[in-house]
Motif scaffolding. Structure first.
Motif, PDB file in Angstrom:
ATOM      1  N   THR A 292      -4.644  32.718 -12.093  1.00 44.81           N
ATOM      2  CA  THR A 292      -5.899  32.617 -11.349  1.00 44.81           C
ATOM      3  C   THR A 292      -5.662  31.844 -10.062  1.00 44.81           C
ATOM      4  O   THR A 292      -5.141  30.732 -10.088  1.00 44.81           O
ATOM      5  CB  THR A 292      -6.977  31.920 -12.191  1.00 44.81           C
ATOM      6  OG1 THR A 292      -7.292  32.753 -13.307  1.00 44.81           O
ATOM      7  CG2 THR A 292      -8.238  31.674 -11.378  1.00 44.81           C
ATOM      8  N   GLU A 293      -6.057  32.454  -8.964  1.00 46.16           N
ATOM      9  CA  GLU A 293      -5.939  31.799  -7.656  1.00 46.16           C
ATOM     10  C   GLU A 293      -7.279  31.117  -7.363  1.00 46.16           C
ATOM     11  O   GLU A 293      -8.300  31.781  -7.199  1.00 46.16           O
ATOM     12  CB  GLU A 293      -5.590  32.820  -6.591  1.00 46.16           C
ATOM     13  CG  GLU A 293      -4.237  33.486  -6.839  1.00 46.16           C
ATOM     14  CD  GLU A 293      -3.900  34.543  -5.795  1.00 46.16           C
ATOM     15  OE1 GLU A 293      -3.167  34.206  -4.854  1.00 46.16           O
ATOM     16  OE2 GLU A 293      -4.384  35.675  -5.932  1.00 46.16           O
ATOM     17  N   LEU A 294      -7.244  29.801  -7.279  1.00 49.72           N
ATOM     18  CA  LEU A 294      -8.483  29.042  -7.199  1.00 49.72           C
ATOM     19  C   LEU A 294      -9.254  29.284  -5.915  1.00 49.72           C
ATOM     20  O   LEU A 294     -10.482  29.133  -5.889  1.00 49.72           O
ATOM     21  CB  LEU A 294      -8.189  27.552  -7.384  1.00 49.72           C
ATOM     22  CG  LEU A 294      -7.709  27.168  -8.792  1.00 49.72           C
ATOM     23  CD1 LEU A 294      -7.348  25.700  -8.858  1.00 49.72           C
ATOM     24  CD2 LEU A 294      -8.777  27.496  -9.830  1.00 49.72           C
ATOM     25  N   PHE A 295      -8.565  29.698  -4.854  1.00 55.94           N
ATOM     26  CA  PHE A 295      -9.306  30.001  -3.632  1.00 55.94           C
ATOM     27  C   PHE A 295     -10.196  31.229  -3.840  1.00 55.94           C
ATOM     28  O   PHE A 295     -11.262  31.352  -3.213  1.00 55.94           O
ATOM     29  CB  PHE A 295      -8.351  30.190  -2.447  1.00 55.94           C
ATOM     30  CG  PHE A 295      -7.660  31.520  -2.371  1.00 55.94           C
ATOM     31  CD1 PHE A 295      -8.232  32.589  -1.691  1.00 55.94           C
ATOM     32  CD2 PHE A 295      -6.426  31.717  -2.992  1.00 55.94           C
ATOM     33  CE1 PHE A 295      -7.602  33.823  -1.615  1.00 55.94           C
ATOM     34  CE2 PHE A 295      -5.788  32.941  -2.916  1.00 55.94           C
ATOM     35  CZ  PHE A 295      -6.376  34.001  -2.232  1.00 55.94           C
TER      36      PHE A 295
ATOM     37  N   GLU B  70     -19.640  23.347 -13.457  1.00 50.74           N
ATOM     38  CA  GLU B  70     -18.509  22.429 -13.310  1.00 50.74           C
ATOM     39  C   GLU B  70     -17.238  22.946 -13.974  1.00 50.74           C
ATOM     40  O   GLU B  70     -17.261  23.828 -14.828  1.00 50.74           O
ATOM     41  CB  GLU B  70     -18.868  21.061 -13.915  1.00 50.74           C
ATOM     42  CG  GLU B  70     -19.967  20.335 -13.163  1.00 50.74           C
ATOM     43  CD  GLU B  70     -20.199  18.924 -13.689  1.00 50.74           C
ATOM     44  OE1 GLU B  70     -19.634  18.572 -14.741  1.00 50.74           O
ATOM     45  OE2 GLU B  70     -20.950  18.171 -13.034  1.00 50.74           O
ATOM     46  N   ASP B  71     -16.122  22.361 -13.526  1.00 50.61           N
ATOM     47  CA  ASP B  71     -14.832  22.479 -14.215  1.00 50.61           C
ATOM     48  C   ASP B  71     -14.245  23.888 -14.157  1.00 50.61           C
ATOM     49  O   ASP B  71     -13.657  24.363 -15.131  1.00 50.61           O
ATOM     50  CB  ASP B  71     -14.998  22.036 -15.674  1.00 50.61           C
ATOM     51  CG  ASP B  71     -13.788  21.282 -16.180  1.00 50.61           C
ATOM     52  OD1 ASP B  71     -13.016  20.779 -15.353  1.00 50.61           O
ATOM     53  OD2 ASP B  71     -13.607  21.206 -17.408  1.00 50.61           O
ATOM     54  N   LEU B  72     -14.371  24.540 -13.000  1.00 45.71           N
ATOM     55  CA  LEU B  72     -13.864  25.907 -12.864  1.00 45.71           C
ATOM     56  C   LEU B  72     -12.400  25.905 -12.423  1.00 45.71           C
ATOM     57  O   LEU B  72     -12.040  26.462 -11.388  1.00 45.71           O
ATOM     58  CB  LEU B  72     -14.735  26.696 -11.875  1.00 45.71           C
ATOM     59  CG  LEU B  72     -16.189  26.899 -12.293  1.00 45.71           C
ATOM     60  CD1 LEU B  72     -16.921  27.757 -11.270  1.00 45.71           C
ATOM     61  CD2 LEU B  72     -16.282  27.526 -13.682  1.00 45.71           C
ATOM     62  N   HIS B  73     -11.544  25.307 -13.240  1.00 43.37           N
ATOM     63  CA  HIS B  73     -10.110  25.335 -12.952  1.00 43.37           C
ATOM     64  C   HIS B  73      -9.482  26.565 -13.593  1.00 43.37           C
ATOM     65  O   HIS B  73     -10.171  27.390 -14.216  1.00 43.37           O
ATOM     66  CB  HIS B  73      -9.445  24.040 -13.413  1.00 43.37           C
ATOM     67  CG  HIS B  73      -9.691  23.701 -14.852  1.00 43.37           C
ATOM     68  ND1 HIS B  73      -9.130  24.408 -15.896  1.00 43.37           N
ATOM     69  CD2 HIS B  73     -10.442  22.728 -15.419  1.00 43.37           C
ATOM     70  CE1 HIS B  73      -9.500  23.890 -17.044  1.00 43.37           C
ATOM     71  NE2 HIS B  73     -10.306  22.875 -16.781  1.00 43.37           N
TER      72      HIS B  73
END
Length: 208
Positions: free
Chosen positions: A152-155, A184-187
């Motif tokens: 998963t690419e966080l951008f 919250e906490d969407l890593h």
């Protein structure tokens, strides 16, 4: 969708009045706790509030036969976070035991499930029942099993959230000012990528 209509629908979900089909037991326990809250003089920041909710849920389970310890094969444990334990049910679904530690009340936890099911129906939760493990109460929920085949690419998570009206407040936390919804906490362990599609598997919603 018109923003006013959306806001009204979200309020109906939070208050247990939604006409949109929700996972029935989640809505039932949310309504039950809401009724208990109305009858109580306590407020959510009272340190005993959640303890009283827990007692109410245990009574609800006893009356409605909602104990589900026998549903889970505890040998099929696959992962654990601060708030939950995850077990394989079958190749398509997982069980999650959650003790609502991230929430000030059980009602807030169930509201988060309802909001997840509204915003991310492809990873919607079904409340199966409740378990007592070492005298601690857990909700047992079922969720589709998502097998990531790409990192998963966080951008891309950030782009997706911004496109849907959420502001990045810090790190992996977001806020929608029009809807007064916090997510919250969407890593990259809570948002998985499969064939280029983002799947939100562990959401933490709060309504302001």
């Amino acid at each position: 969708m018109d923003i006013k209509i959306l806001k009204d629908e979200l309020q109906n979900i939070i208050q247990g009045k939604s006409r949109i089909s929700q996972r029935t037991l989640i809505q039932a326990i949310t309504n039950y706790l809401g009724a208990s809250q109305t009858a109580s003089s306590m407020v959510k920041n009272d340190k005993h509030y959640k303890q009283e909710e827990t007692k109410s849920i245990i009574e609800f389970c006893n009356v409605n036969n909602l104990w589900a310890n026998d549903k889970v094969n505890f040998d099929l444990f696959i992962s654990e976070g601060a708030e939950q334990k995850v077990y394989i049910k079958n190749e398509k679904t997982v069980y999650k035991l959650n003790d609502s530690i991230y929430y000030s009340s059980w009602q807030d936890y169930f509201t988060s499930l309802l909001l997840n099911n509204y915003f991310f129906p492809e990873t919607s939760y079904i409340l199966i029942g409740f378990c007592l493990v070492d005298e601690k109460l857990f909700a047992l929920v079922e969720q589709p099993f998502v097998k990531a085949n790409q990192p998963t690419e966080l951008f891309k998570v950030k782009e997706f959230m911004i496109a849907n009206g959420f502001e990045n407040t810090r790190n992996h936390d977001y806020y929608n000012p029009e809807l007064a919804i916090i997510l919250e906490d969407l890593h990259d362990e809570n948002v998985l990528t499969q064939d280029g599609i983002l799947y939100f598997i562990d959401t933490v919603f709060y309504s302001k």
